[in-house]
Design a protein around this motif. Structure first.
Motif, PDB file in Angstrom:
ATOM      1  N   THR A 183       6.054  -0.759  -4.586  1.00 13.50           N
ATOM      2  CA  THR A 183       5.919  -0.788  -6.064  1.00 13.50           C
ATOM      3  C   THR A 183       6.014  -2.283  -6.341  1.00 13.50           C
ATOM      4  O   THR A 183       5.136  -2.690  -7.459  1.00 13.50           O
ATOM      5  CB  THR A 183       7.182  -0.289  -6.843  1.00 13.50           C
ATOM      6  OG1 THR A 183       7.272   0.968  -6.363  1.00 13.50           O
ATOM      7  CG2 THR A 183       6.940  -0.066  -8.218  1.00 13.50           C
ATOM      8  N   SER A 184       6.680  -3.057  -5.735  1.00 10.18           N
ATOM      9  CA  SER A 184       6.784  -4.538  -6.012  1.00 10.18           C
ATOM     10  C   SER A 184       5.276  -5.104  -5.849  1.00 10.18           C
ATOM     11  O   SER A 184       4.823  -5.912  -6.605  1.00 10.18           O
ATOM     12  CB  SER A 184       7.466  -5.345  -5.248  1.00 10.18           C
ATOM     13  OG  SER A 184       8.866  -4.523  -5.231  1.00 10.18           O
ATOM     14  N   TYR A 185       4.904  -4.648  -4.777  1.00 10.48           N
ATOM     15  CA  TYR A 185       3.450  -5.151  -4.172  1.00 10.48           C
ATOM     16  C   TYR A 185       2.263  -4.890  -5.113  1.00 10.48           C
ATOM     17  O   TYR A 185       1.380  -5.513  -5.145  1.00 10.48           O
ATOM     18  CB  TYR A 185       3.054  -4.838  -2.501  1.00 10.48           C
ATOM     19  CG  TYR A 185       2.266  -5.992  -1.761  1.00 10.48           C
ATOM     20  CD1 TYR A 185       0.871  -6.329  -2.310  1.00 10.48           C
ATOM     21  CD2 TYR A 185       2.753  -6.244  -0.756  1.00 10.48           C
ATOM     22  CE1 TYR A 185       0.142  -7.306  -1.552  1.00 10.48           C
ATOM     23  CE2 TYR A 185       2.075  -7.013  -0.007  1.00 10.48           C
ATOM     24  CZ  TYR A 185       0.787  -7.649  -0.213  1.00 10.48           C
ATOM     25  OH  TYR A 185       0.020  -8.484   0.348  1.00 10.48           O
ATOM     26  N   GLU A 186       2.333  -3.779  -5.668  1.00  8.48           N
ATOM     27  CA  GLU A 186       1.419  -2.985  -6.487  1.00  8.48           C
ATOM     28  C   GLU A 186       1.174  -4.119  -7.870  1.00  8.48           C
ATOM     29  O   GLU A 186       0.005  -4.132  -8.357  1.00  8.48           O
ATOM     30  CB  GLU A 186       1.680  -1.962  -7.232  1.00  8.48           C
ATOM     31  CG  GLU A 186       1.468  -0.542  -6.288  1.00  8.48           C
ATOM     32  CD  GLU A 186      -0.033  -0.587  -5.894  1.00  8.48           C
ATOM     33  OE1 GLU A 186      -0.950  -0.711  -6.876  1.00  8.48           O
ATOM     34  OE2 GLU A 186      -0.422  -0.115  -4.891  1.00  8.48           O
ATOM     35  N   ALA A 187       2.036  -5.089  -7.960  1.00  5.69           N
ATOM     36  CA  ALA A 187       2.100  -6.053  -9.045  1.00  5.69           C
ATOM     37  C   ALA A 187       0.674  -7.053  -8.837  1.00  5.69           C
ATOM     38  O   ALA A 187       0.318  -7.665  -9.870  1.00  5.69           O
ATOM     39  CB  ALA A 187       3.349  -6.887  -9.496  1.00  5.69           C
ATOM     40  N   TYR A 188       0.313  -7.197  -7.454  1.00  9.27           N
ATOM     41  CA  TYR A 188      -0.666  -8.068  -7.206  1.00  9.27           C
ATOM     42  C   TYR A 188      -1.976  -7.408  -7.112  1.00  9.27           C
ATOM     43  O   TYR A 188      -3.002  -8.207  -6.902  1.00  9.27           O
ATOM     44  CB  TYR A 188      -0.176  -8.656  -5.571  1.00  9.27           C
ATOM     45  CG  TYR A 188       0.999  -9.459  -5.715  1.00  9.27           C
ATOM     46  CD1 TYR A 188       0.967 -10.841  -5.955  1.00  9.27           C
ATOM     47  CD2 TYR A 188       2.159  -9.012  -5.199  1.00  9.27           C
ATOM     48  CE1 TYR A 188       1.931 -11.752  -5.943  1.00  9.27           C
ATOM     49  CE2 TYR A 188       3.260  -9.875  -5.206  1.00  9.27           C
ATOM     50  CZ  TYR A 188       3.128 -11.129  -5.598  1.00  9.27           C
ATOM     51  OH  TYR A 188       4.307 -11.724  -5.467  1.00  9.27           O
ATOM     52  N   ARG A 189      -2.075  -5.953  -7.316  1.00  9.30           N
ATOM     53  CA  ARG A 189      -3.221  -5.411  -6.959  1.00  9.30           C
ATOM     54  C   ARG A 189      -4.529  -6.093  -7.895  1.00  9.30           C
ATOM     55  O   ARG A 189      -4.320  -6.715  -8.763  1.00  9.30           O
ATOM     56  CB  ARG A 189      -3.393  -3.985  -7.243  1.00  9.30           C
ATOM     57  CG  ARG A 189      -4.421  -3.130  -6.903  1.00  9.30           C
ATOM     58  CD  ARG A 189      -4.254  -1.533  -7.196  1.00  9.30           C
ATOM     59  NE  ARG A 189      -3.696  -1.087  -6.062  1.00  9.30           N
ATOM     60  CZ  ARG A 189      -4.087  -0.572  -5.026  1.00  9.30           C
ATOM     61  NH1 ARG A 189      -5.239  -0.816  -4.619  1.00  9.30           N
ATOM     62  NH2 ARG A 189      -3.193   0.079  -3.836  1.00  9.30           N
ATOM     63  N   GLN A 190      -5.708  -6.167  -7.248  1.00  7.44           N
ATOM     64  CA  GLN A 190      -6.731  -6.917  -7.923  1.00  7.44           C
ATOM     65  C   GLN A 190      -8.046  -5.678  -7.709  1.00  7.44           C
ATOM     66  O   GLN A 190      -7.637  -4.712  -7.007  1.00  7.44           O
ATOM     67  CB  GLN A 190      -7.314  -7.861  -7.150  1.00  7.44           C
ATOM     68  CG  GLN A 190      -6.195  -9.111  -7.077  1.00  7.44           C
ATOM     69  CD  GLN A 190      -6.593 -10.367  -6.254  1.00  7.44           C
ATOM     70  OE1 GLN A 190      -7.799 -10.181  -5.251  1.00  7.44           O
ATOM     71  NE2 GLN A 190      -5.930 -11.319  -6.200  1.00  7.44           N
ATOM     72  N   PRO A 191      -9.044  -5.757  -8.468  1.00  8.47           N
ATOM     73  CA  PRO A 191     -10.036  -4.938  -8.447  1.00  8.47           C
ATOM     74  C   PRO A 191     -10.462  -4.616  -6.969  1.00  8.47           C
ATOM     75  O   PRO A 191     -10.801  -3.394  -6.543  1.00  8.47           O
ATOM     76  CB  PRO A 191     -11.344  -5.446  -9.221  1.00  8.47           C
ATOM     77  CG  PRO A 191     -10.704  -6.333 -10.205  1.00  8.47           C
ATOM     78  CD  PRO A 191      -9.397  -6.995  -9.606  1.00  8.47           C
ATOM     79  N   ALA A 192     -10.330  -5.489  -6.019  1.00 12.78           N
ATOM     80  CA  ALA A 192     -10.700  -5.444  -4.539  1.00 12.78           C
ATOM     81  C   ALA A 192      -9.787  -4.740  -3.847  1.00 12.78           C
ATOM     82  O   ALA A 192      -9.966  -4.288  -2.645  1.00 12.78           O
ATOM     83  CB  ALA A 192     -11.164  -6.687  -3.828  1.00 12.78           C
ATOM     84  N   GLY A 193      -8.437  -4.492  -4.343  1.00 13.41           N
ATOM     85  CA  GLY A 193      -7.568  -3.880  -3.502  1.00 13.41           C
ATOM     86  C   GLY A 193      -6.212  -4.789  -3.617  1.00 13.41           C
ATOM     87  O   GLY A 193      -6.094  -5.801  -4.445  1.00 13.41           O
ATOM     88  N   LEU A 194      -5.271  -4.412  -2.802  1.00  9.05           N
ATOM     89  CA  LEU A 194      -3.883  -5.396  -2.518  1.00  9.05           C
ATOM     90  C   LEU A 194      -4.398  -6.559  -1.619  1.00  9.05           C
ATOM     91  O   LEU A 194      -4.867  -6.418  -0.665  1.00  9.05           O
ATOM     92  CB  LEU A 194      -2.863  -4.701  -1.602  1.00  9.05           C
ATOM     93  CG  LEU A 194      -2.384  -3.176  -2.766  1.00  9.05           C
ATOM     94  CD1 LEU A 194      -1.357  -2.850  -1.649  1.00  9.05           C
ATOM     95  CD2 LEU A 194      -1.634  -3.794  -3.799  1.00  9.05           C
TER      96      LEU A 194
END
Ligand SMILES: C[S@@+](CC[C@H](N)C(=O)[O-])C[C@H]1O[C@@H](n2cnc3c(N)ncnc32)[C@H](O)[C@@H]1O
Length: 264
Positions: free
Chosen positions: A238-249
């Motif tokens: 869940t924490s890492y999802e905050a960094y998600r970009q259109p290209a992915g994590l």
């Protein structure tokens, strides 16, 4: 009695030995960084002896032989599993040596060129490493090095920080620490390049599987003991999802490339 440094080195060697067969298919980042390191190598030189430190599967050791066909080219690694695999994949014209980069099995002033891509970040003692390099390099000899800086995998580190207080991501030396250790050993900086590589993954497990496949998962001594609980992993995801970009994590790697010389 084994010391904690020896224990930690044998953990590094075991981890890489286990990863030997899966390494090449998961190592795109390593390929890119090592390929960029070749751009720092002198093109007109004809060194007699070239050593690839932390040679792993020997991908770049083979390339060094192509660039310097006249040279005796040797891959050196701490992990016997990596050396066995490298030996099985490459022609007999390459030599392989099991040794610790902080205690090199070479005579004083005997090597014209060292190459080392993504091994230095495993050093526990930068001054010992650079002192050894200086000792073994012939006057005028060079070392081309690529290593990781402290911003590496900051997304993963910050995400873990929101889960618990343990060290889950390897810690890497700052540029100034690397520079100071090299300079104190007597090596002169010819080139220094800072850069960043960002990889993208569909899911967090794709990143963690890749780190495992290349043997680079965390071996820090303050790491969390035992298995990672399911709840913790959910929180981490869940924490890492905050960094998600259109290209992915994204997973950021801070990279230092350098060319150092033992003065004439
Ligand atoms: C990330 S791999 C890089 C392999 C190769 N240079 C490449 O770019 O594909 C790091 C290698 O450094 C080796 N290594 C780690 N600590 C070492 C040490 N103290 N002495 C020699 N090799 C070491 C590991 O066993 C591993 O094979």
């Amino acid at each position: 009695m084994t010391t904690s440094v020896e224990r930690s080195k044998s953990a590094v060697a075991e981890s890489f030995s286990r990863a030997a067969k899966s390494y090449d298919s998961a190592a795109q980042l390593q390929r890119d960084i090592g390929t960029d390191l070749f751009k720092l190598l002198p093109v007109n030189a004809s060194p007699q002896t070239v050593v690839d430190i932390g040679s792993g599967t020997g991908f770049f050791t083979g390339k060094l032989k192509q660039v310097y066909p006249q040279a005796m080219v040797c891959g050196l690694d701490l992990a016997q599993g990596m050396l066995r695999y490298a030996r099985s994949q490459h022609p007999a014209s390459l030599a392989w040596l099991g040794a610790d980069m902080e205690s090199l099995p070479f005579a004083e002033a005997s090597i014209q060129l060292f190459f080392s891509s993504l091994a230095l970040q495993w050093s526990e003692d930068l001054p010992a490493f650079f002192t050894e390099i200086y000792r073994a390099l012939a006057p005028g000899g060079l070392i081309a090095l690529a290593t990781l800086g402290p911003n590496t995998l900051f997304e993963l580190r910050d995400s873990w920080r929101q889960v618990d207080g343990f060290t889950h991501v390897n810690q890497f030396a700052h540029a100034e620490e690397v520079r100071a250790a090299a300079g104190q050993a007597g090596l002169q900086e010819q080139r220094w390049v800072n850069g960043e590589k960002v990889m993208h993954y569909d899911a967090l497990r794709d990143l963690t599987h890749e780190l495992k496949a290349i043997g680079a998962h965390n071996v820090n001594r303050a790491r969390a003991p035992g298995l990672t609980g399911r709840e913790k992993l959910i929180k981490l995801r869940t924490s890492y999802e905050a960094y998600r970009q259109p290209a992915g994590l994204p997973a950021t790697y801070e990279v230092y490339w350098m060319l150092l010389q033992r003065p004439e």
